[in-house]
Design an enzyme around this catalytic site. Structure first.
Site, short mmCIF file in Angstrom:
data_model
loop_
_atom_site.label_atom_id
_atom_site.label_comp_id
_atom_site.label_asym_id
_atom_site.label_seq_id
_atom_site.Cartn_x
_atom_site.Cartn_y
_atom_site.Cartn_z
N THR A 4 0.71 -1.09 -0.04
CA THR A 4 -0.05 0.06 0.10
C THR A 4 0.88 1.10 0.16
O THR A 4 2.13 0.96 0.27
CB THR A 4 -0.87 0.11 1.36
OG1 THR A 4 -1.62 -1.03 1.37
CG2 THR A 4 -1.84 1.14 1.37
N GLY A 61 0.88 -0.88 5.73
CA GLY A 61 1.13 -1.96 6.72
C GLY A 61 -0.16 -2.74 6.99
O GLY A 61 -0.02 -3.33 8.08
N GLY A 62 -0.94 -3.06 5.87
CA GLY A 62 -1.93 -3.97 5.92
C GLY A 62 -2.55 -3.88 7.31
O GLY A 62 -3.30 -3.08 7.36
#
Length: 535
Positions: free
Chosen positions: A347, A430-431
């Protein structure tokens, strides 16, 4: 600061910290930061800068974001209005869920099945409508040049290509990242002429090029040839939503985040629980193990409840009310949290602000590195795999279904001080760990007094990390420079702690701007390939 109208991609420098009185921006790639800075210097505002940076990142960071991904943003406007942009796409309306259940125990991470409608382009258009001064085509100039002329391969992109050489088996990704039968290395030239032509069409025709035009038609044809159920009708039905943000108090600040299907409320829960439990908020302090339990409990709460808001059985206001937070606090005290899911995430986050009153936190993503592992060759678009965030549990709010939005990890955040003015703009890659990373950066800055660059660069530890396959809810990852006393406290609290190198990309890319009476303080994460700029 003097910024060229179009950045020289061969002469980019990395400044992790920047200070200015007129504007500031921080992104994970220097080319994107310079594109945003150039927009400011041409008379644009933070909306223009964020848009130019976001489109540029779709070219220079193609493993993390792009035309084929999703977008969320939170925007503060000069009149005091706050809006959240949700441009996350739905699963195909013709998706055969029964066939997926018969063939898989969970939604695959790669291939055509997890591909959902891409929302990024509609999100860019929605952002433009919040007050951009320079217009739509100008946001694409740097990106189009970068796609056609090529840019040096950034370290993060090189690492992703080297990490999984199975990407070479996809014709589009093979041509992009393995042009000579080996993965491109750092500093090699990355050229994307098909993507450049796609961006030219979008710049000329607007979002209709993607959602009702030739670009979208060719993208859909390529995916359907691989077995995807996506149709041009799915694209045509997509529209970005403009919503009121969620807002909660933390100390003498108010934190605003995007509502579901974003996991933004988890950040608000974390900050509220740290206050409710009267913890020392320092992530490297005496209460690190109890903060870890807060991370674990809120992650489990997210995975029980978060989904497409049309499918959630608990309204987000309930998840933030006093009674629910009290129950979570009891859970932390008793440490009875259920194991959360642990998907990975690739991301980008960027932050921008100006003295005229605009502030933007924007996040766009393909989910996993190179998303579904598919690059449609005629358009140059990498398909995201956001559908992998669905579960295959009948009756669960986030159960896979046709024409449904999945639980989403993207979490933009804007903070206001007690005087009602923007005091911080934050965002991170960072999911599912994004709330943990944002919480650590904001606490370091708002409570502990760190400058923006120091707040995002500090040693980091994460409960369940960013790796879907590793461990369980009793697992944590800590960078090597996290003090041994913190690691020992986590182990003593029952966590198995794996150590990664200091500054490891697996601990996320965070970016932060602080605003005060002395101007703007911008910081970018050294774990990424970006820079901060200000003027």
């Amino acid at each position: 600061m003097v910024v060229p109208d179009v950045p020289d991609f061969r002469a980019l420098t990395r400044d992790l910290s920047a200070h200015g009185n007129r504007w500031a921006i921080a992104t994970p790639h220097t080319a994107a930061t310079d594109a945003g800075a150039a927009a400011f210097e041409r008379g644009g505002n933070a909306v223009d800068a964020a848009l130019a940076a976001a489109v540029t990142l779709a070219v220079v960071y193609p493993h993390m974001c792009g035309v084929g991904g999703d977008l969320f943003a939170v925007v503060a406007e000069p009149d005091g209005e706050m809006v959240a942009i949700n441009s996350s796409g739905r699963s195909p309306a013709a998706l055969d869920v029964d066939a997926v259940r018969r063939a898989h125990r969970e939604v695959p991470q790669r291939g055509p099945i997890p591909v959902t409608v891409p929302g990024a382009v509609a999100g860019w258009w929605a952002l433009l409508g919040r007050g951009a001064a320079l217009g739509w085509p100008s946001a694409f100039e740097t990106a189009i040049r970068a796609a056609h002329d090529g840019v040096p391969v950034a370290p993060s992109l090189a690492a992703t290509l080297a990490w999984d050489e199975t990407f070479a088996s996809d014709p589009g990704l093979g041509a992009l990242g393995f042009p000579h039968g080996r993965p491109l290395s750092e500093g090699d030239t990355l050229e994307q002429p098909a993507l450049g032509s796609t961006l030219e069409a979008i710049a000329r025709e607007g979002p209709d090029a993607m959602y009702r035009g030739e670009v979208g038609r060719r993208y859909v044809e390529g995916l359907r040839a691989l077995g995807s159920a996506i149709t041009t009708d799915d694209l045509a039905s997509h529209a970005a939503e403009i919503l009121p943000p969620l807002r909660a108090a933390f100390r003498d600040h108010h934190v605003s985040v995007a509502p579901p299907n974003s996991q933004g409320f988890v950040l608000l829960q974390i900050l509220s629980l740290i206050e409710r439990l009267q913890l020392d908020p320092d992530p490297l302090g005496v209460d690190a193990a109890r903060i870890a339990r807060v991370f674990r409990a809120t992650g489990a709460d997210r995975d029980r409840h978060l989904a497409d808001p049309d499918a959630m059985t608990a309204h987000v206001s309930t998840l933030l009310d006093d009674g629910h937070l009290a129950a979570l606090a009891d859970e932390v005290r008793g440490d009875m949290a259920a194991p959360p899911r642990r998907p990975t995430g690739d991301t980008i986050a960027l932050v921008a602000i100006d003295a005229g009153g605009y502030a933007v936190s924007l996040i766009q993503s393909l989910y996993n590195g190179f998303g579904a592992g598919i690059l449609e060759p005629s358009t140059g678009i990498v398909a995201h795999d956001r559908g992998a965030c669905f579960v295959l549990e009948p009756g669960h709010p986030n159960d896979l279904a046709p024409a449904k939005r999945p639980l989403h990890t993207l979490l933009p955040a804007v903070v206001h001080g007690g005087d009602g003015r923007v005091s911080a703009v934050a965002g991170t890659m960072g999911g599912f760990a994004q709330p943990q990373i944002d919480a650590q950066a904001l606490i370091r800055s708002l409570v502990l007094g760190s400058g923006a660059a120091d707040a995002v660069a500090a040693p980091r530890w994460l409960v369940t990390g960013m790796d879907r396959s590793a461990g369980d809810a009793g697992w944590a990852v800590a960078e090597a420079d996290v003090p041994s006393s913190v690691v020992e406290a986590l182990v003593g609290a029952g966590f198995r702690v794996d150590t990664v190198p200091a500054g490891d990309e697996g601990a996320g890319h965070a970016h932060l701007i602080r605003a005060g009476t002395d101007g703007f303080d911008a910081g970018t994460d050294p774990r990424a390939d970006g820079s901060a700029a200000a003027g």
